[in-house]
Design a protein around this motif. Structure first.
Motif, short mmCIF file in Angstrom:
data_model
loop_
_atom_site.label_atom_id
_atom_site.label_comp_id
_atom_site.label_asym_id
_atom_site.label_seq_id
_atom_site.Cartn_x
_atom_site.Cartn_y
_atom_site.Cartn_z
N ASN A 222 7.50 -8.72 -8.49
CA ASN A 222 7.21 -9.41 -9.75
C ASN A 222 5.80 -10.00 -9.77
OD1 ASN A 222 9.66 -8.80 -10.88
ND2 ASN A 222 10.61 -10.77 -10.40
N ASN A 223 5.20 -10.18 -8.60
CA ASN A 223 3.86 -10.74 -8.53
C ASN A 223 2.76 -9.68 -8.48
OD1 ASN A 223 3.49 -13.85 -8.27
ND2 ASN A 223 5.43 -13.39 -7.26
N ILE A 224 3.16 -8.42 -8.36
CA ILE A 224 2.17 -7.35 -8.42
C ILE A 224 1.63 -7.27 -9.85
CG2 ILE A 224 1.83 -4.84 -8.27
CD1 ILE A 224 3.93 -4.79 -6.07
N PRO A 225 0.32 -7.27 -10.06
CA PRO A 225 -0.24 -7.28 -11.42
C PRO A 225 -0.15 -5.92 -12.12
CG PRO A 225 -2.01 -7.17 -9.83
CD PRO A 225 -0.74 -7.33 -9.02
N LEU A 226 1.01 -5.33 -12.06
CA LEU A 226 1.30 -4.06 -12.71
C LEU A 226 2.69 -4.15 -13.33
CD1 LEU A 226 0.44 -1.63 -9.76
CD2 LEU A 226 -1.03 -2.07 -11.71
N GLU A 227 2.89 -3.44 -14.44
CA GLU A 227 4.23 -3.26 -14.96
C GLU A 227 4.83 -2.03 -14.27
OE1 GLU A 227 4.43 -2.99 -19.20
OE2 GLU A 227 3.22 -4.79 -19.49
N LEU A 228 5.87 -2.24 -13.48
CA LEU A 228 6.49 -1.15 -12.73
C LEU A 228 7.83 -0.77 -13.35
CD1 LEU A 228 5.97 -2.51 -9.09
CD2 LEU A 228 4.50 -0.91 -10.32
N THR A 229 8.07 0.53 -13.46
CA THR A 229 9.37 1.03 -13.91
C THR A 229 9.71 2.25 -13.07
OG1 THR A 229 8.93 0.31 -16.19
CG2 THR A 229 10.73 1.86 -15.86
N PHE A 230 10.95 2.31 -12.58
CA PHE A 230 11.39 3.47 -11.81
C PHE A 230 12.53 4.17 -12.53
CE2 PHE A 230 14.11 5.52 -8.57
CZ PHE A 230 13.19 6.47 -8.11
N VAL A 231 12.37 5.48 -12.72
CA VAL A 231 13.37 6.32 -13.35
C VAL A 231 13.86 7.32 -12.30
CG1 VAL A 231 13.79 8.03 -15.17
CG2 VAL A 231 12.24 6.10 -15.59
N ASP A 232 15.17 7.44 -12.10
CA ASP A 232 15.67 8.29 -11.02
C ASP A 232 15.62 9.78 -11.37
OD1 ASP A 232 17.92 8.97 -12.55
OD2 ASP A 232 19.28 7.66 -11.42
N ALA A 233 16.14 10.61 -10.47
CA ALA A 233 16.04 12.07 -10.63
C ALA A 233 16.83 12.58 -11.82
CB ALA A 233 16.53 12.76 -9.35
N ASP A 234 17.78 11.77 -12.32
CA ASP A 234 18.57 12.14 -13.50
C ASP A 234 18.02 11.51 -14.77
OD1 ASP A 234 20.45 13.69 -12.03
OD2 ASP A 234 21.41 11.84 -11.36
N ASN A 235 16.80 11.00 -14.69
CA ASN A 235 16.11 10.37 -15.84
C ASN A 235 16.78 9.08 -16.30
OD1 ASN A 235 14.33 12.49 -15.79
ND2 ASN A 235 15.24 13.58 -17.52
N ILE A 236 17.46 8.39 -15.37
CA ILE A 236 18.08 7.12 -15.69
C ILE A 236 17.17 5.98 -15.22
CG2 ILE A 236 20.10 5.64 -15.34
CD1 ILE A 236 20.62 8.24 -16.93
N VAL A 237 16.94 5.01 -16.10
CA VAL A 237 16.12 3.86 -15.74
C VAL A 237 16.88 3.00 -14.73
CG1 VAL A 237 14.90 1.80 -16.57
CG2 VAL A 237 15.04 3.84 -18.02
N ARG A 238 16.29 2.79 -13.56
CA ARG A 238 16.96 2.04 -12.50
C ARG A 238 16.34 0.68 -12.22
NH1 ARG A 238 21.88 3.87 -12.53
NH2 ARG A 238 22.01 6.13 -12.19
N TYR A 239 15.06 0.51 -12.57
CA TYR A 239 14.40 -0.74 -12.20
C TYR A 239 13.14 -0.96 -13.03
CZ TYR A 239 11.48 -4.02 -9.60
OH TYR A 239 10.67 -5.07 -9.28
N TYR A 240 12.86 -2.23 -13.33
CA TYR A 240 11.53 -2.63 -13.80
C TYR A 240 11.25 -4.02 -13.25
CZ TYR A 240 13.85 -5.49 -17.40
OH TYR A 240 14.61 -6.42 -18.07
#
Length: 336
Positions: A222-240
């Motif tokens: 949360n302190n990294i100065p980037l907006e991070l989003t991870f989408v898995d191999a099935d195109n499902i949003v898993r994290y931001y």
């Protein structure tokens, strides 16, 4: 937008419960904002009629002030798209959100177009541009209140409305603010599908280069100065990640577990679909885009994530404002 897409008539009748009539409930906020949008449109209409006759600069300034206020409709639409539509999709209602989101984007484009014409003082094009904008925005109010609400009011439970109310705070409100915070008698959500489970134990997570507790890892991301989003191999949003600041790309907890294609407006689906296919197949390992928006210079990067054997695990998106980096000059080797 055809009423058939919503599985019923545009004359659908519905009633709200006593709880749903409380100030601060998402339904009441939607209706109050729609009234505010209508009133602001009327103010612009009256000012514009006089301005087109007199060409008085002070009237133009008045119109621009009202347009700035009207521009908050984007938050009203965003709350539908990012807080209400995901729940509809989880209930199997997929076509209507896509259609309505497409119309929302059309209205956004019409609003920007009208502002540009007003600024350029294109008096020949201004009347029709505003007439079209006013008509479409008024029609959207009808669609929301006579089609959308009747469709969801009986299938959304109190937990869903609590979720929408919480995410509405993150996205923001349009023209008017809630009179009060809605707190039902039972205020703790239960059985909301996207909720993360509380971690009772807090063991270290081991990495090849160290180890962290889940709490440390979350705070670090949360302190990294980037907006991070991870989408898995099935195109499902898993994290931001979430640093508490306003995001360039809106993200709410409803996105977790959602097909990433449903998180984007219809007009961008061909680009997103091709990008994910290229990253998954290995045709590309990364892709970057940059553009100016919100007074910032935004760089967006998409990178394929693969395991040690090269198998595709998903896509990492990271977003940052690079204007402060571009503005750097000289050197700084000492503490401030």
């Amino acid at each position: 937008m055809h009423a058939s897409l919503f599985g019923g008539s545009i004359e659908a009748v519905y009633t709200t419960s006593a709880e749903q009539q409380h100030a601060g409930h998402p339904i009441q906020i939607m209706k109050l904002e729609n009234l505010a949008i209508e009133n602001t449109l009327e103010k612009v209409s009256k000012l514009l009629a006089v301005y087109l006759e007199t060409k008085e600069p002070t009237l133009k300034e008045g119109i621009q002030k009202q347009l700035a206020l009207l521009g908050e409709f984007d938050k009203h639409y965003a709350r539908k798209e990012y807080a209400i539509f995901p729940i509809m999709e989880n209930k199997g209602i997929t076509a209507p959100p896509k259609v309505m989101w497409g119309v929302d984007d059309d209205i956004r484009a019409m609003y920007k177009g009208f502002k540009t014409l007003l600024q350029k003082e294109d008096f020949a094009a201004i009347p029709k541009a505003f007439s079209d904008l006013k008509y479409e925005m008024t029609e959207m109010i009808t669609k929301e209140e006579d089609i959308l609400l009747p469709m969801i009011i009986d299938i959304f439970n109190e937990d869903h409305w609590l979720q929408i109310a919480e995410e509405s705070e993150e996205i923001g409100y349009c023209i008017v603010k809630p009179e009060a915070k809605w707190v039902p008698e039972r205020s703790l959500p239960e059985n909301v599908s996207h909720e993360t489970q509380t971690i009772e134990a807090n063991p270290y997570i081991n990495f090849q280069t160290g180890h962290l507790t889940p709490h440390q890892l979350e705070k670090m991301l949360n302190n990294i100065p980037l907006e991070l989003t991870f989408v898995d191999a099935d195109n499902i949003v898993r994290y931001y990640n979430d640093n508490g600041e306003e995001k360039f790309f809106k993200r709410t907890s409803s996105a977790i577990g959602r097909d990433v294609l449903n998180c984007h407006p219809p007009k961008s689906l061909p680009i997103v679909t091709k990008l994910l296919a290229d990253l998954k197949s290995g045709a590309k390992e990364s892709e970057s885009m940059w553009f100016r928006a919100m007074g910032k210079f935004i760089l967006v990067t998409y990178r394929a994530v693969r395991d040690d054997d090269g198998n595709y695990m998903g896509t990492l998106e990271y977003v940052q404002d690079i204007q402060p980096i571009i503005d750097l000059d000289g050197e700084k080797r000492t503490l401030s």
